[in-house]
Scaffold this motif. Structure first.
Motif, PDB file in Angstrom:
ATOM      1  N   LEU A 154       0.863  -1.170   0.000  1.00  0.00           N
ATOM      2  CA  LEU A 154       0.000   0.000   0.000  1.00  0.00           C
ATOM      3  C   LEU A 154       0.903   1.224   0.000  1.00  0.00           C
ATOM      4  N   LYS A 155       0.778   2.014  -1.063  1.00  0.00           N
ATOM      5  CA  LYS A 155       1.663   3.175  -1.231  1.00  0.00           C
ATOM      6  C   LYS A 155       0.826   4.439  -1.379  1.00  0.00           C
ATOM      7  N   ALA A 156       1.236   5.494  -0.664  1.00  0.00           N
ATOM      8  CA  ALA A 156       0.551   6.790  -0.765  1.00  0.00           C
ATOM      9  C   ALA A 156       1.587   7.859  -1.075  1.00  0.00           C
ATOM     10  N   TYR A 157       1.227   8.792  -1.980  1.00  0.00           N
ATOM     11  CA  TYR A 157       2.169   9.863  -2.316  1.00  0.00           C
ATOM     12  C   TYR A 157       1.419  11.042  -2.928  1.00  0.00           C
ATOM     13  N   HIS A 158       2.067  12.215  -2.848  1.00  0.00           N
ATOM     14  CA  HIS A 158       1.511  13.432  -3.445  1.00  0.00           C
ATOM     15  C   HIS A 158       1.989  13.579  -4.878  1.00  0.00           C
ATOM     16  N   SER A 159       1.154  14.162  -5.700  1.00  0.00           N
ATOM     17  CA  SER A 159       1.546  14.550  -7.052  1.00  0.00           C
ATOM     18  C   SER A 159       0.651  15.704  -7.470  1.00  0.00           C
ATOM     19  N   GLY A 160       1.234  16.893  -7.559  1.00  0.00           N
ATOM     20  CA  GLY A 160       0.441  18.081  -7.868  1.00  0.00           C
ATOM     21  C   GLY A 160      -0.559  18.351  -6.759  1.00  0.00           C
ATOM     22  N   ASN A 161      -1.805  18.609  -7.143  1.00  0.00           N
ATOM     23  CA  ASN A 161      -2.859  18.865  -6.164  1.00  0.00           C
ATOM     24  C   ASN A 161      -3.658  17.611  -5.830  1.00  0.00           C
ATOM     25  N   HIS A 162      -3.022  16.471  -6.002  1.00  0.00           N
ATOM     26  CA  HIS A 162      -3.704  15.211  -5.752  1.00  0.00           C
ATOM     27  C   HIS A 162      -2.868  14.304  -4.855  1.00  0.00           C
ATOM     28  N   VAL A 163      -3.561  13.367  -4.226  1.00  0.00           N
ATOM     29  CA  VAL A 163      -2.913  12.288  -3.491  1.00  0.00           C
ATOM     30  C   VAL A 163      -3.257  10.984  -4.201  1.00  0.00           C
ATOM     31  N   PHE A 164      -2.243  10.155  -4.399  1.00  0.00           N
ATOM     32  CA  PHE A 164      -2.442   8.857  -5.034  1.00  0.00           C
ATOM     33  C   PHE A 164      -2.238   7.757  -3.988  1.00  0.00           C
ATOM     34  N   ILE A 165      -3.155   6.808  -3.978  1.00  0.00           N
ATOM     35  CA  ILE A 165      -3.027   5.638  -3.107  1.00  0.00           C
ATOM     36  C   ILE A 165      -3.077   4.403  -3.994  1.00  0.00           C
ATOM     37  N   GLU A 166      -2.011   3.611  -3.947  1.00  0.00           N
ATOM     38  CA  GLU A 166      -1.920   2.416  -4.786  1.00  0.00           C
ATOM     39  C   GLU A 166      -1.914   1.168  -3.908  1.00  0.00           C
ATOM     40  N   ILE A 167      -2.719   0.188  -4.284  1.00  0.00           N
ATOM     41  CA  ILE A 167      -2.757  -1.105  -3.601  1.00  0.00           C
ATOM     42  C   ILE A 167      -2.336  -2.157  -4.614  1.00  0.00           C
ATOM     43  N   SER A 168      -1.182  -2.765  -4.390  1.00  0.00           N
ATOM     44  CA  SER A 168      -0.612  -3.723  -5.348  1.00  0.00           C
ATOM     45  C   SER A 168      -0.410  -5.076  -4.692  1.00  0.00           C
ATOM     46  N   ASP A 169      -0.593  -6.131  -5.470  1.00  0.00           N
ATOM     47  CA  ASP A 169      -0.280  -7.479  -4.988  1.00  0.00           C
ATOM     48  C   ASP A 169       0.423  -8.245  -6.100  1.00  0.00           C
ATOM     49  N   ASP A 170       1.152  -9.298  -5.726  1.00  0.00           N
ATOM     50  CA  ASP A 170       1.862 -10.119  -6.717  1.00  0.00           C
ATOM     51  C   ASP A 170       1.156 -11.457  -6.892  1.00  0.00           C
ATOM     52  N   GLY A 171      -0.171 -11.387  -6.936  1.00  0.00           N
ATOM     53  CA  GLY A 171      -0.967 -12.609  -6.977  1.00  0.00           C
ATOM     54  C   GLY A 171      -1.450 -13.011  -8.348  1.00  0.00           C
ATOM     55  N   ASN A 172      -2.715 -13.441  -8.412  1.00  0.00           N
ATOM     56  CA  ASN A 172      -3.287 -14.020  -9.629  1.00  0.00           C
ATOM     57  C   ASN A 172      -3.383 -13.046 -10.788  1.00  0.00           C
ATOM     58  N   GLY A 173      -3.683 -11.786 -10.466  1.00  0.00           N
ATOM     59  CA  GLY A 173      -4.009 -10.855 -11.531  1.00  0.00           C
ATOM     60  C   GLY A 173      -5.448 -11.083 -11.988  1.00  0.00           C
ATOM     61  N   ILE A 174      -5.899 -10.294 -12.942  1.00  0.00           N
ATOM     62  CA  ILE A 174      -7.279 -10.400 -13.439  1.00  0.00           C
ATOM     63  C   ILE A 174      -7.288 -11.211 -14.739  1.00  0.00           C
ATOM     64  N   ASP A 175      -8.113 -12.230 -14.755  1.00  0.00           N
ATOM     65  CA  ASP A 175      -8.236 -13.110 -15.920  1.00  0.00           C
ATOM     66  C   ASP A 175      -9.182 -12.454 -16.925  1.00  0.00           C
ATOM     67  N   ARG A 176      -8.623 -11.923 -18.024  1.00  0.00           N
ATOM     68  CA  ARG A 176      -9.418 -11.209 -19.020  1.00  0.00           C
ATOM     69  C   ARG A 176     -10.530 -12.084 -19.579  1.00  0.00           C
ATOM     70  N   GLU A 177     -10.210 -13.336 -19.904  1.00  0.00           N
ATOM     71  CA  GLU A 177     -11.202 -14.225 -20.505  1.00  0.00           C
ATOM     72  C   GLU A 177     -12.358 -14.500 -19.541  1.00  0.00           C
ATOM     73  N   LYS A 178     -12.021 -14.643 -18.269  1.00  0.00           N
ATOM     74  CA  LYS A 178     -13.052 -14.913 -17.260  1.00  0.00           C
ATOM     75  C   LYS A 178     -13.967 -13.701 -17.078  1.00  0.00           C
ATOM     76  N   VAL A 179     -13.353 -12.515 -17.048  1.00  0.00           N
ATOM     77  CA  VAL A 179     -14.132 -11.288 -16.914  1.00  0.00           C
ATOM     78  C   VAL A 179     -15.026 -11.098 -18.137  1.00  0.00           C
ATOM     79  N   MET A 180     -14.471 -11.342 -19.319  1.00  0.00           N
ATOM     80  CA  MET A 180     -15.239 -11.178 -20.557  1.00  0.00           C
ATOM     81  C   MET A 180     -16.438 -12.116 -20.576  1.00  0.00           C
ATOM     82  N   SER A 181     -16.198 -13.370 -20.220  1.00  0.00           N
ATOM     83  CA  SER A 181     -17.277 -14.355 -20.227  1.00  0.00           C
ATOM     84  C   SER A 181     -18.389 -13.959 -19.258  1.00  0.00           C
ATOM     85  N   LYS A 182     -17.996 -13.528 -18.084  1.00  0.00           N
ATOM     86  CA  LYS A 182     -18.980 -13.138 -17.080  1.00  0.00           C
ATOM     87  C   LYS A 182     -19.749 -11.898 -17.516  1.00  0.00           C
TER      88      LYS A 182
END
Length: 677
Positions: A438-466
């Motif tokens: 979980l990373k938070a940082y300033h950039s210009g007049n905004h704050v960015f919060i990023e949540i990253s994992d090194d897991g499965n990722g999103i299965d495009r074919e599964k999302v498309m089918s659903k």
């Protein structure tokens, strides 16, 4: 003593100590042999216990005391640190937090903690219960050996004599800190604070400067004038954490003079004068230290309601400032315009100060996540390391108040859906332990919060089918979608790719709420993902919601405001350069096809016949999507106060609020994200 004036401070400090214990327990689980971490936990627990007892919340104090016994056993290497022991202590922390919340809501702090007390006592039982009295006796003996006689000058002796005549007591207070005390000067400060509430500190040995600089071992002496009893003085000092022992003795002027005269060696007049002057300066410094300590405290606690009131008043000032600027421009009075310009500069600085006062570290929201990830990992039989970067990044408290739940949902999704089980990860050639950042940082007049994992990722074919089976998109549309567009489908209402429903996530609700909440705050959320490599959810939020920079425009003689944060640039395009695609009017903007959005049609503004050979455009962006708003004219940039439309008008499409302009007119603030969508 009336406790109510101190209740707010007690609640705030209790929450800080509980959070410190939570954080250090997580560290202790990773490093079970590190006794310095145990000392930190014990210190916070001990302080919480003393505060609770002082405020009269005995149930809270008693449970903390029982938990403290377990920690003391760990500190003395009589209890081993393992997952089960940490679980029980965390359970007791849940009860302590519930008690504090009950107190904050006006309750008594009482709670049925019989079960957790039994578990704590079970951990403590056996050899842990055997305490070594000999070590305690030797500590007291050592303390007595280190007692010092204060060298008191004639002036101080006179003050002590007068205090006796007035019925007050003169005490020599000997304080010994624990050997493992890390912040000795801070403990000295707290002892002085207690003593100054009881009476007047006359002198200390070592000197105040030496105590502040930690130029002493573990013990020090203080000469105190007070009307309190020795027992009261001792008990109140003992409430300060990390105190090993306190001894309070009556200071007898007669006995002192006999001892001093017997021990004193002859001195010549010059040496004697220098010695007396040095002691007098030390005494004066002690008094100055006592009276000036509060002035050196650089921080104060302010009720948030007062900051809200201050912000509301300043918002009214910004409106009047705009009005005054408009009047000065209309009158074209040089001196008035010069004064208004100066007032604008000064008020801009004031605005910056007020906004900074309302800033709160993101840490106040994310400090609960390590504990949550630990528990979820254990429930799901997964191994996950949580890394937090940029916890000190600040956001306006109004944003902080709203962002907590969306972040919790994203974290839970990452743990449940994102990171695989250790067996799956090994089969894929990954480390058994997954990583969540979980990373938070300033950039210009905004704050960015990023949540990253090194897991499965999103299965495009599964999302498309659903998506196709749910009727969210057609097959033709799905085949033409980019990966980013496909990923965004998981934030549609009721959309879920979970095979099974769990208590953690996967009920088909939540991601759409996350998206709506973030967009209601004027923010955006984007998703980047690679199959079997992981996912990153990036949240972009404005620094503040109260005062924003906008571009004022006219649409058929009505004024509207577009937030600058979403504007790329403005442009003027000839009508003959407008193209047509899919029954829509578009322009070629730097090699990209950008659709035109005619605000007069969307907003249903009363039509006026205005014939022009060109379009005035505002190019806006939301993620990778762009659009061009067609307006009639640009008025210019301005800082405005964002006002809510109230519950009755809160659902109006594409309008996020309103503002009052310098000429008294009301301008509606457009929601660019809604218009692009």
């Amino acid at each position: 003593m009336e406790s109510n004036p101190y209740l707010e401070v007690f609640i705030d400090e209790s929450k800080e100590h509980l959070q410190a214990i939570n954080d250090n327990l997580l560290e202790l689980e990773k490093n079970p042999k590190d006794l310095t971490i145990v000392s930190e936990i014990f210190r916070s627990a001990h302080t919480l216990k003393g505060m609770s007892a002082t405020m009269g919340y005995q149930d809270l104090s008693n449970l903390t005391h029982i938990m403290e016994n377990v920690l003391d056993g760990v500190r003395n290497e009589k209890i081993n640190v393992d997952g089960e022991m940490i679980d029980v202590v965390f359970d007791s922390m849940d009860d302590l937090e519930a008690m504090v919340m009950d107190i904050a809501e006006g309750g008594s702090g009482k709670r049925n903690v019989k079960k957790v007390v039994q578990l704590l006592e079970a951990i403590e039982s056996g050899e842990i219960m055997e305490t070594s009295s000999s070590s305690k006796d030797s500590s007291v003996k050592l303390h007595k050996q280190m007692k010092r006689k204060l060298e008191v000058d004639e002036f101080t002796l006179t003050v002590l004599q007068q205090s006796q005549e007035q019925g007050q007591a003169n005490y020599m207070v000997e304080v010994r800190l624990r050997e493992d005390c890390l912040l000795k000067a801070a403990r000295v400060y707290m002892v002085f604070e207690v003593l100054e509430q009881l009476g007047e500190v006359i002198q200390s040995q070592p000197s105040v400067e030496q105590l502040e600089n930690e130029e002493f071992d573990t013990s020090f002496s203080i000469l105190l004038i007070t009307a309190e009893s020795k027992k009261d003085v001792s008990e109140k000092i003992n409430k300060v954490s990390e105190i090993e022992n306190v001894e309070v003795e009556e200071f007898s002027i007669e006995d002192y003079m006999e001892t001093y005269n017997a021990d004193a060696s002859p001195k010549d007049d010059e040496v004697q004068e220098e010695s007396e002057r040095s002691k007098l300066e030390d005494k004066q410094n002690t008094r100055k230290h006592s009276k000036g300590r509060q002035a050196r405290n650089k921080t104060i606690r302010i009720n948030i309601d007062r900051l809200d009131l201050l912000m509301n008043l300043f918002e009214e000032f910004v409106i009047d400032r705009g009005r005054l600027k408009q009047v000065s421009n209309d009158l074209k009075h040089d001196e008035l315009q010069e004064t208004v310009e100066r007032m604008t500069r000064v008020s801009a600085d004031l605005q910056s100060i007020i906004l900074n006062m309302r800033m709160v570290p993101v840490e106040t929201v994310i400090n609960r996540f390590p504990r949550m990830v630990r528990q979820l990992s254990r429930d799901l039989n997964k191994e996950i390391d949580l890394n937090i970067v940029g916890a000190e990044t600040e956001l306006d408290r109004t944003v902080i108040d709203e962002i907590g739940d969306p972040l919790v949902h994203l974290i839970r999704n990452a743990v449940d859906h994102g990171v695989e089980s250790p067996e799956e990860r090994k089969a894929k050639g990954k480390p058994a332990t997954g990583t969540l950042e979980l990373k938070a940082y300033h950039s210009g007049n905004h704050v960015f919060i990023e949540i990253s994992d090194d897991g499965n990722g999103i299965d495009r074919e599964k999302v498309m089918s659903k998506a196709i089976s749910n009727g969210v998109v057609t097959k033709e549309q799905a085949l033409n979608m980019t990966d980013i567009q496909m990923n965004e489908l998981i934030m549609e209402s009721g959309f879920s790719t979970a095979d099974t429903i769990s208590d953690v996530s996967g009920r088909g609700v939540g991601m759409d709420v996350v998206k709506n909440t973030i967009e209601s705050l004027g923010g955006t959320i984007t998703i980047e993902s690679e199959l079997n490599q992981g996912s990153t959810f990036c949240i972009q939020l404005p620094l503040t919601l109260s005062i924003i920079s906008v571009m004022l425009v006219e649409v058929q003689k009505e004024k509207y405001a577009v937030p600058l944060s979403s504007i790329i640039e403005t442009a003027i395009v000839k009508k003959e350069d407008v193209l047509h695609a899919h029954n829509k009017q578009v322009i070629d903007y730097r090699g990209k096809v950008v659709p035109l959005i005619f605000l007069k049609d969307i907003l249903e503004v009363p039509q006026m016949i205005i014939e022009e050979d060109y379009y005035s455009l505002i190019i806006v962006r939301k993620g990778d999507k762009m659009a061009a708003f067609v307006v009639d004219s640009f008025i210019g940039q301005q800082e405005v106060v964002l006002k809510s439309l109230g519950d009755y008008l809160s659902g109006v499409f594409a309008i996020s609020g309103a503002t009052i302009l310098g000429d008294g007119q009301v301008a509606l603030i457009l929601d660019s994200n809604a218009l692009i969508k």
